[in-house]
Design an enzyme around this catalytic site. Sequence first.
Site, mmCIF file in Angstrom:
data_model
loop_
_atom_site.group_PDB
_atom_site.id
_atom_site.type_symbol
_atom_site.label_atom_id
_atom_site.label_comp_id
_atom_site.label_asym_id
_atom_site.label_seq_id
_atom_site.Cartn_x
_atom_site.Cartn_y
_atom_site.Cartn_z
ATOM 1 N N TYR A 147 0.851 -1.187 0.000
ATOM 2 C CA TYR A 147 0.000 0.000 0.000
ATOM 3 C C TYR A 147 0.890 1.240 0.000
ATOM 4 C CZ TYR A 147 -3.677 -3.280 1.484
ATOM 5 O OH TYR A 147 -4.555 -4.343 1.582
ATOM 6 N N ALA A 180 -22.247 1.209 -0.655
ATOM 7 C CA ALA A 180 -22.323 2.510 0.002
ATOM 8 C C ALA A 180 -22.913 3.569 -0.912
ATOM 9 C CB ALA A 180 -20.937 2.943 0.476
ATOM 10 N N ARG A 230 -16.353 -2.960 -2.447
ATOM 11 C CA ARG A 230 -15.459 -1.879 -2.892
ATOM 12 C C ARG A 230 -16.210 -0.552 -3.035
ATOM 13 N NH1 ARG A 230 -10.532 -4.012 -3.871
ATOM 14 N NH2 ARG A 230 -10.406 -6.200 -4.514
ATOM 15 N N GLY A 231 -17.171 -0.356 -2.130
ATOM 16 C CA GLY A 231 -17.931 0.888 -2.105
ATOM 17 C C GLY A 231 -19.263 0.833 -2.822
#
Length: 344
Positions: free
Chosen positions: A62, A216, A212-213
């Site tokens: 990351y 949402a 992955r969203g």
Amino acid sequence: MAVLGVRRMKLGSQGLEVSAQGLGCMGLSGPYGPPKPETDAISLIHHAIDSGVTFFDTSDIYGPHTNELLLAKALKDGVMEKVELATKFGFIFAEGKIEIKGDPAYVRAACAASLKRLDVSCIDLYYQHRIDTRVPIEITMGELKKLVEEGKIKYIGLSEASASTIRRAHAVHPITAVQLEWSLWTRDVEEEIIPTCRELGIGIVAYSPLGRGFFASGPKLVDNLDKNDFRKNLPRFQQENLDHNMILYEKVCAISEKKGCIPAQLALAWVHHQGDDVCPIPGTNKIQNFNQNIGALSVKLTPEEMSELESFAQPESVKGERTMATVPTFKNSDTPPLSSWNAA
């Protein structure tokens, strides 16, 4: 003051205890658009701890490397003792391409580098981020076992390993946790991998529990993605697939409205209701979204509601692979037999 409802849980059967919901930290350093400003990211991490979330998930890839350095800054001055820190190894960039490595020399070097970046003497949970399909898992695990014996890591984890790889690894040294993608639109792990983990007493860490969203924001998520956000290239977010996948999102919305919660909370609550051995690690870089995710712990689903969700969250309900076609070895991977390594 910890928020009521952020319970503690045993992750696996080797003694690790974590908050029942973790924080996936990848998004603080990309690749979901530009990195979060350091001061904002540190504020989010401190807010998570104050809210009772103490299980933080990072990786050397990351950034690369910058996410571990960020966590080291956020968790200094006695804060590190309050948390459970998981990091990973296995990805490297070589000649412009991503390579997966699991040979002993690399495992040891990667661990040493992560220890230095995190500024700790021991890593709580150390995952093989992806499986090196060229190296027998027994060889990789043998080196990880040595690192446990040397006090450099406490517990060992695997990510995106097949059931057979998990069994072979566990025979060398107990696996504490398996990290895998699990959500209402990614349920293939339920067939073989989840039962294997439960048979062996291995904890389950669910990444991307919000698709992955997708759960949402729904289809409009794609319209708001940064130009460098890697999700733009994922098959499920291509328009021809997104139009189909919107049906699933709309059904989740309908149930969440009845429950008096938002769709993201309902999707996350569904993962929590899979069992006391499951710890989802939703990622976010916004305190508001974090607070909403914590709210999922208070959403209680009846068996009938679980059945209703699962009745339409089936493989045929989703179009598009969860990973890019160019990286098929990134999921549920096997390794060659040990005998092949000995003969090499």
